[in-house]
Design an enzyme around this catalytic site. Structure first.
Site, PDB file in Angstrom:
ATOM      1  N   GLU A 168       0.726  -1.005   0.140  1.00 43.58           N
ATOM      2  CA  GLU A 168       0.141   0.103   0.065  1.00 43.58           C
ATOM      3  C   GLU A 168       0.959   1.251   0.016  1.00 43.58           C
ATOM      4  O   GLU A 168       1.973   1.223   0.614  1.00 43.58           O
ATOM      5  CB  GLU A 168      -0.788  -0.153   1.207  1.00 43.58           C
ATOM      6  CG  GLU A 168      -1.975  -0.998   1.293  1.00 43.58           C
ATOM      7  CD  GLU A 168      -2.731  -0.998   2.523  1.00 43.58           C
ATOM      8  OE1 GLU A 168      -3.491  -1.871   2.775  1.00 43.58           O
ATOM      9  OE2 GLU A 168      -2.681   0.087   3.188  1.00 43.58           O
ATOM     10  N   CYS A 228       2.581   8.152   2.261  1.00 44.72           N
ATOM     11  CA  CYS A 228       2.649   7.171   3.276  1.00 44.72           C
ATOM     12  C   CYS A 228       3.273   6.121   2.405  1.00 44.72           C
ATOM     13  O   CYS A 228       2.172   5.386   1.858  1.00 44.72           O
ATOM     14  CB  CYS A 228       1.468   6.999   3.942  1.00 44.72           C
ATOM     15  SG  CYS A 228       1.543   5.691   5.162  1.00 44.72           S
ATOM     16  N   CYS A 235       4.189  -7.669   8.082  1.00 41.96           N
ATOM     17  CA  CYS A 235       4.870  -7.360   9.146  1.00 41.96           C
ATOM     18  C   CYS A 235       5.156  -8.305  10.102  1.00 41.96           C
ATOM     19  O   CYS A 235       3.916  -9.074  10.537  1.00 41.96           O
ATOM     20  CB  CYS A 235       4.298  -6.126   9.849  1.00 41.96           C
ATOM     21  SG  CYS A 235       5.166  -5.376  10.996  1.00 41.96           S
ATOM     22  N   CYS A 238       1.417  -6.433  15.916  1.00 45.11           N
ATOM     23  CA  CYS A 238       0.428  -5.782  16.819  1.00 45.11           C
ATOM     24  C   CYS A 238      -1.056  -6.223  16.555  1.00 45.11           C
ATOM     25  O   CYS A 238      -1.427  -6.532  15.440  1.00 45.11           O
ATOM     26  CB  CYS A 238       0.566  -4.320  16.376  1.00 45.11           C
ATOM     27  SG  CYS A 238       2.429  -3.674  16.657  1.00 45.11           S
ATOM     28  N   CYS A 258      -3.708  -4.114  14.094  1.00 45.25           N
ATOM     29  CA  CYS A 258      -3.268  -3.593  12.836  1.00 45.25           C
ATOM     30  C   CYS A 258      -3.277  -4.754  11.982  1.00 45.25           C
ATOM     31  O   CYS A 258      -3.081  -5.988  11.983  1.00 45.25           O
ATOM     32  CB  CYS A 258      -1.807  -3.460  13.193  1.00 45.25           C
ATOM     33  SG  CYS A 258      -0.770  -3.146  11.552  1.00 45.25           S
ATOM     34  N   CYS A 272      -3.304   1.068   8.302  1.00 43.20           N
ATOM     35  CA  CYS A 272      -2.146   0.307   7.703  1.00 43.20           C
ATOM     36  C   CYS A 272      -2.711  -0.796   7.359  1.00 43.20           C
ATOM     37  O   CYS A 272      -2.976  -1.765   8.035  1.00 43.20           O
ATOM     38  CB  CYS A 272      -1.166   0.168   8.880  1.00 43.20           C
ATOM     39  SG  CYS A 272       0.204  -0.671   8.901  1.00 43.20           S
TER      40      CYS A 272
HETATM   41  N1  SAH Z   1       5.482  -0.462  11.865  1.00 47.58           N
HETATM   42  C1  SAH Z   1       5.656   1.058  12.246  1.00 47.58           C
HETATM   43  C2  SAH Z   1       5.033   1.740  11.146  1.00 47.58           C
HETATM   44  C3  SAH Z   1       3.717   1.349  10.265  1.00 47.58           C
HETATM   45  S1  SAH Z   1       2.336   1.391  11.270  1.00 47.58           S
HETATM   46  C4  SAH Z   1       5.081   1.322  13.342  1.00 47.58           C
HETATM   47  O1  SAH Z   1       4.196   0.491  14.123  1.00 47.58           O
HETATM   48  O2  SAH Z   1       5.119   2.340  13.980  1.00 47.58           O
HETATM   49  C5  SAH Z   1       2.048   2.940  11.235  1.00 47.58           C
HETATM   50  C6  SAH Z   1       1.248   3.380  12.338  1.00 47.58           C
HETATM   51  O3  SAH Z   1      -0.299   2.856  12.074  1.00 47.58           O
HETATM   52  C7  SAH Z   1       1.526   2.868  13.693  1.00 47.58           C
HETATM   53  O4  SAH Z   1       1.590   3.969  14.876  1.00 47.58           O
HETATM   54  C8  SAH Z   1       0.290   1.862  14.163  1.00 47.58           C
HETATM   55  O5  SAH Z   1       0.205   1.924  15.390  1.00 47.58           O
HETATM   56  C9  SAH Z   1      -0.833   2.626  13.276  1.00 47.58           C
HETATM   57  N2  SAH Z   1      -2.005   1.662  13.160  1.00 47.58           N
HETATM   58  C10 SAH Z   1      -1.749   0.654  12.675  1.00 47.58           C
HETATM   59  N3  SAH Z   1      -3.014  -0.140  12.530  1.00 47.58           N
HETATM   60  C11 SAH Z   1      -3.881   0.660  12.838  1.00 47.58           C
HETATM   61  C12 SAH Z   1      -5.204   0.687  13.226  1.00 47.58           C
HETATM   62  N4  SAH Z   1      -6.200  -0.242  12.872  1.00 47.58           N
HETATM   63  N5  SAH Z   1      -6.071   1.881  13.845  1.00 47.58           N
HETATM   64  C13 SAH Z   1      -5.221   3.121  14.015  1.00 47.58           C
HETATM   65  N6  SAH Z   1      -3.908   3.127  13.921  1.00 47.58           N
HETATM   66  C14 SAH Z   1      -3.237   2.315  13.465  1.00 47.58           C
HETATM   67 FE1  SF4 Z   2       3.867  -3.827  12.221  1.00 42.55          FE
HETATM   68 FE2  SF4 Z   2       1.490  -2.684  12.123  1.00 42.55          FE
HETATM   69 FE3  SF4 Z   2       2.715  -3.270  14.344  1.00 42.55          FE
HETATM   70 FE4  SF4 Z   2       3.503  -1.331  12.479  1.00 42.55          FE
HETATM   71  S1  SF4 Z   2       1.534  -1.606  13.772  1.00 42.55           S
HETATM   72  S2  SF4 Z   2       4.670  -2.832  13.754  1.00 42.55           S
HETATM   73  S3  SF4 Z   2       3.106  -2.165  10.801  1.00 42.55           S
HETATM   74  S4  SF4 Z   2       1.964  -4.808  13.124  1.00 42.55           S
END
Ligand code: SAH
Ligand code: SF4
Length: 360
Positions: free
Chosen positions: A102, A115, A122, A126, A129, A346
């Site tokens: 993306e 972005c 990944c 998390c 995510c 994301c």
């Molecule tokens: N891996 C890195 C960068 C990519 S994720 C990181 O985690 O920082 C970019 C941002 O999107 C992160 O701050 C993450 O917490 C946020 N993010 C991911 N999934 C999300 C969701 N479902 N709702 C809101 N923020 C989200």
């Molecule tokens: Fe990976 Fe998503 Fe966690 Fe960022 S928020 S580190 S992309 S799993």
């Protein structure tokens, strides 16, 4: 040697090369180093999509483009969705091996931000995510990260503008793919090419401690964002499994070190999840945790995903959380969930396409 036979070296994707590397390749192939500049400009500034189309190149360079075997990877667009407010466009780009990643283009009053993704999937897992939910597929190469920036700039060229800002907040964990990411950032910040100012580039990390320390050691001139989501070890681990590997205390120590060595503010990201990490008590703990660090906290209400049952915090809870931080002297912003109608979170577009679920 330019009139003689080409001594081509092993070729690949031109977008993987830095300016210096391009010069070396051309020289090794028998061309003069001066040819690097027009080629670099055509690719990185003008967004050329086809080397054969560069008819204005001097003949030796044209010949090299046609014969040396280097390719210009221009990923096809598998999906292109615009948000209803017209401010966000989200692209799903197809890599050469079929992986889709993306890239999001956001435009507010002429200040455009891309972005970009740094990995397919990944490994950090998390729970909230969409990218974490799909697991790790592979690292992106420098050229695949650069290609996303070039793609965004090509879109903007239609309206006579260019990218100003870049955030590494797409799919993947940038500091888990450190070398490729640093190579890509050198390329896109090169003033002869895409020319995105290093201070306008933000690396967002889930908290890969060795990567943060390395950024400080190498004095990388980019902005740093750290995704926190929890103010004590237990709260954080439940959302961010990577906290087992790099505990919160170590992460905060690394941030303290980074902000003092770099003399820079760190942007802390906090996904607000109702009843999980959005209480005033949690906000007080965040403030204590960050005391002494030059910090700005970005609060982002959760974007719902299919693989996680949590919901976004209520507006009141978000405001109370923010006010608590502000009262403790920590600047904080609530980020609106722009483009939710195109699943701007994301990894969500790819996840949706896979599940063939239509949202909105
Ligand atoms: N891996 C890195 C960068 C990519 S994720 C990181 O985690 O920082 C970019 C941002 O999107 C992160 O701050 C993450 O917490 C946020 N993010 C991911 N999934 C999300 C969701 N479902 N709702 C809101 N923020 C989200
Ligand atoms: Fe990976 Fe998503 Fe966690 Fe960022 S928020 S580190 S992309 S799993």
């Amino acid at each position: 040697m330019e009139a003689g036979a080409l001594k081509t070296q092993s070729a690949g994707n031109l977008l993987d090369l830095s300016f210096d590397e391009l010069e070396r390749v051309l020289v090794a192939d028998g061309l003069r180093a001066v040819h690097a500049k027009p080629l670099w400009r055509a690719v990185h500034r003008e967004g050329a999509t086809d080397l054969a189309g560069c008819a204005h190149f001097p003949p030796p360079l044209q010949r090299w483009c046609a014969e040396a075997g280097w390719r210009l990877e221009v990923p096809p667009v598998s999906a292109d969705t615009a948000s209803s407010d017209g401010l966000t466009r989200k692209f799903l780009l197809k890599m050469e091996d079929g992986q889709t990643i993306e890239t999001v283009l956001m435009g507010y009053t002429g200040r455009h931000t891309a972005c970009v993704s740094t990995q397919a999937g990944c490994a950090m897992g998390c729970v909230f995510c969409a990218t974490g939910q799909m697991g790790f597929v592979r690292h992106l190469r420098p050229g695949e990260i650069v290609a996303q920036v070039l793609h965004a700039n090509r879109q903007l060229a239609e309206s006579g503008t260019r990218l100003r800002n870049l955030v590494l907040m797409g799919m993947g964990e940038p500091l888990h793919n450190y070398d490729a990411v640093m190579d890509a950032l050198e390329i896109v910040s090169d003033t002869r090419g895409a020319n995105i100012g290093p201070s306008r580039i933000t690396i967002s990390t889930v908290g890969v401690v060795p990567g943060i320390l390395r950024l400080a050691e190498e004095r990388r001139p980019y902005s740093l964002a750290v995704s926190l989501h929890g103010a004590d070890e237990q709260e954080r681990r439940a959302l961010v499994p990577a906290s087992q590997r790099w505990p919160l205390a170590d992460l905060i120590e690394a941030c303290r070190h980074y902000s003092s060595v770099m003399e820079e503010k760190i942007f802390f990201g906090w996904t607000l999840i109702a009843g999980r990490n959005d209480s005033v008590e949690t906000a007080r703990r965040v403030a204590r945790l960050l005391s002494g660090i030059r910090a700005h906290v970005n609060l982002i209400p959760l974007n719902p995903t299919d693989g996680f049952a949590g919901t976004a915090s209520a507006e009141n809870a978000a405001y109370d959380f923010q006010r608590t931080l502000l009262e403790a002297g920590i600047p904080s912003t609530i980020r609106q969930r722009r483009g939710i109608d195109v699943a701007a979170g994301c990894g969500q577009l790819r996840a949706e396409r896979r599940a063939k679920v239509a949202r909105n």
